[in-house]
Each structure stands twice: as C-alpha cells, then as structure tokens.
Motif scaffolding. Structure first.
Motif, PDB file in Angstrom:
ATOM      1  N   GLY A  14       7.197  12.708  -3.656  1.00  0.00           N
ATOM      2  CA  GLY A  14       5.821  12.882  -4.125  1.00  0.00           C
ATOM      3  C   GLY A  14       5.362  11.758  -5.040  1.00  0.00           C
ATOM      4  N   LEU A  15       6.042  10.620  -4.965  1.00  0.00           N
ATOM      5  CA  LEU A  15       5.640   9.477  -5.800  1.00  0.00           C
ATOM      6  C   LEU A  15       4.248   9.001  -5.382  1.00  0.00           C
ATOM      7  N   HIS A  16       3.415   8.676  -6.352  1.00  0.00           N
ATOM      8  CA  HIS A  16       2.095   8.112  -6.037  1.00  0.00           C
ATOM      9  C   HIS A  16       2.335   6.643  -5.693  1.00  0.00           C
ATOM     10  N   ALA A  17       2.714   6.402  -4.431  1.00  0.00           N
ATOM     11  CA  ALA A  17       3.121   5.059  -4.008  1.00  0.00           C
ATOM     12  C   ALA A  17       2.258   4.606  -2.841  1.00  0.00           C
ATOM     13  N   SER A  18       1.580   3.475  -3.004  1.00  0.00           N
ATOM     14  CA  SER A  18       0.663   2.967  -1.972  1.00  0.00           C
ATOM     15  C   SER A  18       1.086   1.575  -1.533  1.00  0.00           C
ATOM     16  N   CYS A  19       0.816   1.266  -0.254  1.00  0.00           N
ATOM     17  CA  CYS A  19       1.085  -0.083   0.255  1.00  0.00           C
ATOM     18  C   CYS A  19      -0.231  -0.752   0.621  1.00  0.00           C
ATOM     19  N   GLY A  20      -0.428  -1.960   0.126  1.00  0.00           N
ATOM     20  CA  GLY A  20      -1.556  -2.777   0.574  1.00  0.00           C
ATOM     21  C   GLY A  20      -1.018  -3.724   1.628  1.00  0.00           C
ATOM     22  N   ILE A  21      -1.509  -3.586   2.864  1.00  0.00           N
ATOM     23  CA  ILE A  21      -1.073  -4.504   3.932  1.00  0.00           C
ATOM     24  C   ILE A  21      -2.053  -5.667   3.903  1.00  0.00           C
ATOM     25  N   LEU A  22      -1.720  -6.654   3.071  1.00  0.00           N
ATOM     26  CA  LEU A  22      -2.671  -7.738   2.826  1.00  0.00           C
ATOM     27  C   LEU A  22      -2.484  -8.864   3.838  1.00  0.00           C
ATOM     28  N   PHE A  23      -3.601  -9.289   4.414  1.00  0.00           N
ATOM     29  CA  PHE A  23      -3.592 -10.470   5.264  1.00  0.00           C
ATOM     30  C   PHE A  23      -3.601 -11.697   4.348  1.00  0.00           C
ATOM     31  N   ASN A  24      -3.384 -12.883   4.937  1.00  0.00           N
ATOM     32  CA  ASN A  24      -3.233 -14.102   4.124  1.00  0.00           C
ATOM     33  C   ASN A  24      -4.390 -14.241   3.134  1.00  0.00           C
ATOM     34  N   HIS A  25      -4.036 -14.498   1.882  1.00  0.00           N
ATOM     35  CA  HIS A  25      -5.079 -14.748   0.889  1.00  0.00           C
ATOM     36  C   HIS A  25      -4.657 -15.911   0.010  1.00  0.00           C
ATOM     37  N   GLU A  26      -5.622 -16.720  -0.305  1.00  0.00           N
ATOM     38  CA  GLU A  26      -5.401 -18.057  -0.846  1.00  0.00           C
ATOM     39  C   GLU A  26      -6.296 -18.261  -2.057  1.00  0.00           C
ATOM     40  N   SER A  27      -6.142 -19.417  -2.708  1.00  0.00           N
ATOM     41  CA  SER A  27      -6.956 -19.735  -3.884  1.00  0.00           C
ATOM     42  C   SER A  27      -6.514 -21.105  -4.379  1.00  0.00           C
ATOM     43  N   MET A  56      -6.517   0.994  -5.019  1.00  0.00           N
ATOM     44  CA  MET A  56      -5.575   1.917  -4.356  1.00  0.00           C
ATOM     45  C   MET A  56      -4.908   2.855  -5.364  1.00  0.00           C
ATOM     46  N   LEU A  57      -4.589   2.295  -6.547  1.00  0.00           N
ATOM     47  CA  LEU A  57      -3.891   3.130  -7.539  1.00  0.00           C
ATOM     48  C   LEU A  57      -4.834   4.045  -8.311  1.00  0.00           C
ATOM     49  N   GLN A  58      -6.152   3.873  -8.116  1.00  0.00           N
ATOM     50  CA  GLN A  58      -7.111   4.758  -8.817  1.00  0.00           C
ATOM     51  C   GLN A  58      -7.456   5.989  -7.979  1.00  0.00           C
ATOM     52  N   ARG A  59      -7.029   6.011  -6.717  1.00  0.00           N
ATOM     53  CA  ARG A  59      -7.315   7.144  -5.841  1.00  0.00           C
ATOM     54  C   ARG A  59      -6.439   8.346  -6.209  1.00  0.00           C
ATOM     55  N   ALA A  60      -6.954   9.555  -5.988  1.00  0.00           N
ATOM     56  CA  ALA A  60      -6.149  10.749  -6.268  1.00  0.00           C
ATOM     57  C   ALA A  60      -4.905  10.774  -5.374  1.00  0.00           C
ATOM     58  N   GLU A  61      -5.069  10.389  -4.115  1.00  0.00           N
ATOM     59  CA  GLU A  61      -3.955  10.403  -3.161  1.00  0.00           C
ATOM     60  C   GLU A  61      -3.476   8.976  -2.885  1.00  0.00           C
ATOM     61  N   ALA A  62      -2.165   8.794  -2.845  1.00  0.00           N
ATOM     62  CA  ALA A  62      -1.622   7.485  -2.462  1.00  0.00           C
ATOM     63  C   ALA A  62      -1.714   7.332  -0.942  1.00  0.00           C
ATOM     64  N   ASP A  63      -1.877   6.088  -0.481  1.00  0.00           N
ATOM     65  CA  ASP A  63      -2.026   5.850   0.957  1.00  0.00           C
ATOM     66  C   ASP A  63      -1.784   4.357   1.242  1.00  0.00           C
ATOM     67  N   ASP A  64      -1.894   3.971   2.513  1.00  0.00           N
ATOM     68  CA  ASP A  64      -1.682   2.570   2.903  1.00  0.00           C
ATOM     69  C   ASP A  64      -2.979   1.991   3.464  1.00  0.00           C
ATOM     70  N   TYR A  65      -3.268   0.736   3.131  1.00  0.00           N
ATOM     71  CA  TYR A  65      -4.551   0.136   3.527  1.00  0.00           C
ATOM     72  C   TYR A  65      -4.373  -1.306   4.001  1.00  0.00           C
ATOM     73  N   VAL A  66      -5.040  -1.645   5.092  1.00  0.00           N
ATOM     74  CA  VAL A  66      -5.157  -3.043   5.520  1.00  0.00           C
ATOM     75  C   VAL A  66      -6.258  -3.701   4.688  1.00  0.00           C
ATOM     76  N   ILE A  67      -5.962  -4.904   4.182  1.00  0.00           N
ATOM     77  CA  ILE A  67      -6.952  -5.671   3.417  1.00  0.00           C
ATOM     78  C   ILE A  67      -7.100  -7.033   4.101  1.00  0.00           C
ATOM     79  N   SER A  68      -8.297  -7.317   4.584  1.00  0.00           N
ATOM     80  CA  SER A  68      -8.509  -8.528   5.392  1.00  0.00           C
ATOM     81  C   SER A  68      -9.996  -8.869   5.388  1.00  0.00           C
ATOM     82  N   THR A  69     -10.356  -9.987   6.050  1.00  0.00           N
ATOM     83  CA  THR A  69     -11.787 -10.327   6.148  1.00  0.00           C
ATOM     84  C   THR A  69     -12.367  -9.938   7.498  1.00  0.00           C
ATOM     85  N   GLY A  70     -11.509  -9.843   8.538  1.00  0.00           N
ATOM     86  CA  GLY A  70     -12.023  -9.544   9.883  1.00  0.00           C
ATOM     87  C   GLY A  70     -12.453 -10.792  10.641  1.00  0.00           C
ATOM     88  N   LYS A  71     -12.120 -11.975  10.089  1.00  0.00           N
ATOM     89  CA  LYS A  71     -12.424 -13.221  10.809  1.00  0.00           C
ATOM     90  C   LYS A  71     -11.162 -14.074  10.854  1.00  0.00           C
TER      91      LYS A  71
END
Ligand code: NAP
Ligand code: G4F
Length: 354
Positions: free
Chosen positions: A181-194, A245-260
C-alpha cells in the motif's frame, strides 16, 4: 527552517532533473534534502546556486553523502531526514555506457531502486508517517516499440542493460504499491533536455558543438545514428509532473511526453540553423557512437497525465533547441574569452623571456 514545511528527499540531486526539481520544490516552500556521492572533484555545479549550509537556518537544500547502492546509508538518511516525499532519480543514466558497464548499471538503476523502496517501507513503518515515493521510469523501457504512440498500457521491450534495469525498477515500484500500500508512483518520462543536460547526451553534444563551431573553436561534430527519432521535451516542464503525481490521493503511473517526434538529423538542422549554419557541412558519422541494439523511435501519448494531473508540456522541440543553442553559444563565448586571455598572457610571458 519552518517545522511545518514539507520535507522532500531527492536521490540524484546533482543531475539535470535533480537540480530543476530542487528549485521547483523550494519555490513551493519545501525543505529539500539531497543525496550526493562523494567524488574526488566537485559534482554539485548544477545546484551550487541553491544549496545551503546545514548550520544556516535559512538553508533550503541540504546535502547528505550517500549512494543508492548502500542500503545502510539509505536507511540512516531516511531516519535522519524523515521525509514526506522521496524522489528516486539516481541512476547510471547513459544508455550507451550501460553496454560498457552492465553490472554497475543494474546495481544503481535496478537494485538501487529496490534499496530505496525498502528503506522507505521500513522508515514509514518505524516512524509511523506516510512517505510518498516517485520512481524515475523511462520511455527507454518501450525500446523496440510494440505500438505507436506509447502509453501506460504499451508492453515493454527494453533494448539495453539500462532499459532492462528500468523495467525491473518500474515493476518493483508497482509491486510495493500493490503489496504494501505504499504511495508509490512511476513517471514514464520521455527524453527531456535543457541547458543543464549532460554533455554526452545527443542534444547537448549537438548544441555544445554548434556554439564552438560558430566561434571557430571546433571544425566537425561526430555523431552515431542520425535517423533515430525521439520525443524531446524540456526538463523544467517534466519535473512539475513528478511533483503533481505525488500530490494525488492515489498513486499511479503516467507517461510524460510532448507527443511530437523528430530525428537526430532534424534536431541538428534546427540547432545549426539557429546560428545561420548548414548542419550538413559540419556533421559526420562515426560508428563508435552506434549502439549494439538501437531504440529507433520513441513517441509518447500523455493523455492520462493531461486528464488526471492537469499537466501539459509547455516547450516545443523548436523552443528547446533554441534555448539550448543560445545558452551554449554564451558558454562558448566565455570559453573563448578565457582561452584568448590565456594566449595573451602566454605571449606576454614569451616576450618577457626572450
Ligand atoms: P543525470 O543527469 O545523469 O543524473 C543522474 C544522477 O544520479 C546524478 O545526480 C548522479 O550523481 C546520480 N547517481 C548516479 N549513480 C548514483 C548512485 N549509485 N548513487 C547515488 N546517486 C547516483 O540524469 P537525469 O537526466 O537528471 O535523469 C534523472 C533520472 O531520470 C534518472 O534516473 C534517469 O535514468 C531518468 N530518466 C531520465 C530521462 C531524461 O531524458 N533525462 C528520461 C527518463 C528517465 P553524479 O552527479 O555524482 O554523477
Ligand atoms: O541522447 P541519447 O544518448 O539518449 P537516449 O539513449 O534516448 O537516453 C536518454 O533518454 C532516455 C529516455 O528515453 C532516458 F531514460 C536515458 O536516461 C537518457 O536520458 O541518444 C538519443 C538518440 C539515440 O538513438 C542515439 O543512438 O541519439 C542517438 N545518437 C546519435 N549520435 C547519439 C549520438 N547519442 C549520443 N549519446 N551520442 C551520439 O553521438
């Protein structure tokens, strides 16, 4: 430091994302703690502007020596800091290098994640407080992609020791959520740069070269597979998704990307054009940079993050390329000024001696 401030602990705080995330959390009033590896040379350049002294009551970023391969150290830090949120960003994060160092990559990426998870689970129990956990999962897990675009339900097919290790860490996180029951979330992050991206990743390698070539400090840029395609976003935008992601009541997994998605070749064109140059005159390929198995393309669908987190990417790949080229042109100018000053001193000394 206010005792009411939320406390966050970041592994990998000295990296690209660790620095942006620290700034974001501090701006939100957090007390931020980071784990730093002992190194014979300084490795805190990305966070030197925000770190503080542990004795300074106004300090907002406090550093602890540690390593995610060391369970005892993780446990001690967890008890000392007693965080509300833990962001596990530490990793040997270079895909090409993971073929040269597969065992260390597994140690830091896969075993490292489970060691952090275990220390969170144990600390949560013994301290009697909830500790929310973020795992830095990666689009590299999709590897030889099974569908286009990739979303949370797309099956994984990793193509490198790094990708394989991230799949392990991802499922370990899901498992701790489901088992304990750990509040554990995964961000599936696509390449991000800076402009803070490590200089051996392809975007930064290109923008560093553009700055130097423009000022006559470099002639050619040698790259590997120019046809690989990536969905490139801005790291500053992506760390916001981690926090959301960590501010949500429920932990979950999310894709983070631009779509291009664009190719490495196209990224080169954008960057060289920014300074009025034709990339074809300067870019050459060198097989040294090819990988034993390549990820040919990555394209993300972040609909779930848009709907549930209210997150949306704000920086296009064109804006990103321009931001990085502009920063690296300034950096090259500073390097050139220093180099020219060095030459001037040298020739003065020569004249003095003869
Ligand atoms: P990065 O710049 O390479 O930073 C990695 C961080 O991990 C550095 O602070 C590094 O410390 C630290 N680290 C490495 N091995 C460690 C160990 N054994 N113990 C403790 N710390 C260790 O990576 P990033 O781009 O910021 O990425 C952050 C995380 O997101 C990584 O897990 C990466 O795999 C993942 N990710 C990145 C992307 C991306 O496109 N950037 C996409 C998806 C997922 P030193 O400074 O001492 O080397
Ligand atoms: O910039 P890259 O090294 O990033 P890669 O392999 O996509 O991995 C990055 O993104 C992942 C998310 O998908 C993260 F999880 C991971 O930690 C890391 O941040 O290479 C991008 C593409 C590859 O296809 C590579 O073969 O560019 C190609 N490339 C062509 N020439 C090159 C080069 N990559 C590098 N590093 N250097 C070259 O000279």
């Amino acid at each position: 430091m206010s005792s009411k401030a939320k406390r966050a602990l970041i592994t990998g705080v000295t990296g690209q994302d660790g620095s942006y995330l620290s700034e974001l959390l501090i701006s939100k009033g957090y007390e931020v703690h980071g784990i730093v590896r002992r190194s014979s040379s300084f490795n805190t350049s990305r966070i030197d502007n925000i770190r503080g002294d542990v004795r300074d009551p106004r300090a907002k970023l406090l550093l602890h020596y540690g390593d995610v391969t060391d369970s005892a150290n993780l446990s001690a830090i967890m008890h000392r800091v007693q965080p509300d949120e833990v962001y596990n960003l530490a990793a040997q994060s270079h895909v090409r290098v993971s073929f040269d160092m597969p065992v260390y990559t597994v140690d830091s990426v896969a075993f490292g994640a489970i060691k952090v998870l275990e220390s969170v689970r144990e600390a949560q129990q013994s301290l009697g407080k909830q500790i929310r956990f973020y795992q830095a999962s990666s689009s590299e897990m999709f590897g030889k992609v099974m569908e286009v675009p990739q979303k949370e339900t797309t099956p994984f097919y990793p193509r490198s020791p790094y990708g394989v290790s991230k799949v392990f860490a991802h499922w370990a996180t899901v498992n701790y959520r489901e088992s304990y029951g750990l509040h554990a979330s995964c961000g599936i992050l696509f390449n991000h740069e800076s402009p803070r991206r490590g200089e051996t990743f392809v975007t930064r390698k290109i923008t560093r070269a553009v700055g130097r070539i423009k000022l006559g400090m470099q002639d050619k840029l040698f790259l590997g597979n120019l046809d690989a395609q990536r969905d490139w976003g801005f790291a500053g935008d992506y760390v916001e998704a981690m926090w959301l992601m960590l501010q949500r009541a429920e932990a979950d997994d999310y894709v983070i990307s631009t779509g291009k998605m664009i190719s490495v070749r196209e990224f080169c064109r954008l960057c060289f054009e920014r300074v009025g140059l034709d990339y074809q005159k300067y870019v050459a390929t060198d097989p040294r940079y090819f990988r034993p198995a390549e990820v040919e393309q990555l394209l993300g669908d972040c609909t779930k993050a848009k709907q549930k987190l209210g997150w949306t990417p704000r920086t296009s790949v064109e804006m990103l390329a321009h931001m990085m080229v502009d920063a690296d042109l300034e950096l090259a100018k500073r390097e050139k000024t220093l180099r020219d000053a060095g030459h001037a001193v040298e020739s003065e000394e020569r004249e003095h001696h003869h």
